[in-house]
Design an enzyme around this catalytic site. Structure first.
Site, PDB file in Angstrom:
ATOM      1  N   GLY A   8     -37.940  64.420 -17.715  1.00 47.61           N
ATOM      2  CA  GLY A   8     -38.079  62.998 -16.915  1.00 47.61           C
ATOM      3  C   GLY A   8     -36.529  62.642 -16.801  1.00 47.61           C
ATOM      4  CG  ASN A  83     -37.849  59.611 -20.516  1.00 46.86           C
ATOM      5  OD1 ASN A  83     -38.131  58.599 -20.709  1.00 46.86           O
ATOM      6  ND2 ASN A  83     -37.737  59.955 -19.170  1.00 46.86           N
ATOM      7  CE1 TYR A 148     -47.214  55.329 -19.125  1.00 41.47           C
ATOM      8  CE2 TYR A 148     -47.340  53.489 -21.037  1.00 41.47           C
ATOM      9  CZ  TYR A 148     -46.755  54.480 -20.132  1.00 41.47           C
ATOM     10  OH  TYR A 148     -45.210  54.435 -20.328  1.00 41.47           O
ATOM     11  CB  ALA A 150     -55.278  57.229 -24.731  1.00 46.70           C
ATOM     12  CE  LYS A 152     -45.493  57.161 -22.679  1.00 47.01           C
ATOM     13  NZ  LYS A 152     -44.402  58.080 -22.603  1.00 47.01           N
TER      14      LYS A 152
END
Length: 244
Positions: A8, A83, A148, A150, A152
């Site tokens: 990314g 990233n 999101y 969970a 991270k």
């Protein structure tokens, strides 16, 4: 030649991280999935030190093909920055299986497969580091972001496990940005609304959003010898928004 890989790496925070590593003299491989224009602009801004390669992190076979090319052409990376991430926010009770699977595949499985593909060469070379870009929502949940948050949170645990298993050859740490002034964050949280922005800033002791350069400063610390005794840790860069 010091080689770094940034997933990314052509937009938002990732672009700033790629540019900072290039400024430090690294040869940067910036992985991207969709926006070819952003990739071209990032390569140009890198002044010959950034090469953008297309790679869909939801496709393990594609990851392994790209990583084989990287190690064959450039050797073992000294730095890997995981990233790349996506969000598909929505209420838990109406969240589709596709929204769950896509976010987890990109935000958690992607870093697993990318790290797994590059780690053998990094371990053999030694002196390398992996930085996983998590989020403060990994440790501070929010509504409409079960997938999101969970993903991270899982990335933080993956960071710790890799720090244990890859030591002492590879250091592994997590960088947790808070509210950062990017197009994606502005759109997701409606920060183009002055009232909404004022409300958010009121919850941040620093009274401002983070900048992509703030995150690049933190990354610079994590990939240099100044953090040589740091592994398995999480660095929160959020202006004091979350104090755990």
């Amino acid at each position: 030649m010091t080689v770094s890989v940034v997933s990314g790496g052509t937009r938002g925070i990732g672009r700033a991280l790629s540019l900072r590593l290039a400024a430090l003299g690294h040869e940067v491989i910036a992985l991207y999935r969709g926006d070819g224009e952003s990739a071209e602009q990032t390569e140009k801004a890198g002044e010959g030190r950034i090469t953008a390669l297309r790679c869909d992190l939801t496709r393990p076979e594609e990851i392994h093909t790209v990583c084989a090319r990287i190690t064959a052409d450039y050797g073992a990376p000294a730095v890997l920055v995981n990233n790349a991430g996506v969000n598909r926010d929505g209420p838990f009770l109406s969240m589709t299986a596709e929204d769950w699977d896509t976010v987890l595949a990109t935000n958690l499985s992607g870093p697993f497969h990318l790290s797994r593909a590059l780690a053998p060469a990094m371990v053999e070379a030694g002196g390398a580091c992996i930085v996983n870009i998590a989020s403060t929502t990994a440790i501070r949940p929010r509504s409409n972001g079960a997938n999101y948050c969970a993903g991270k949170a899982g990335l933080i645990q993956l960071t710790k496990c890799l720090a244990l298993e890859l030591a002492p050859h590879v250091r592994v740490n997590a960088l947790l940005p808070g509210f950062t002034d990017t197009e994606e964050v502005t759109e997701r949280y409606g920060l183009d609304d002055p009232e909404r922005l004022a409300t958010v800033l009121g919850t941040i002791p620093a009274r401002r959003l983070g900048t992509t350069n703030d995150m690049a400063d933190a990354l610079e610390y994590l990939v240099t010898t100044r953090s040589g005794y740091l592994t398995g840790q999480q660095l929160v860069v959020d202006g004091g928004h979350f104090m755990g």
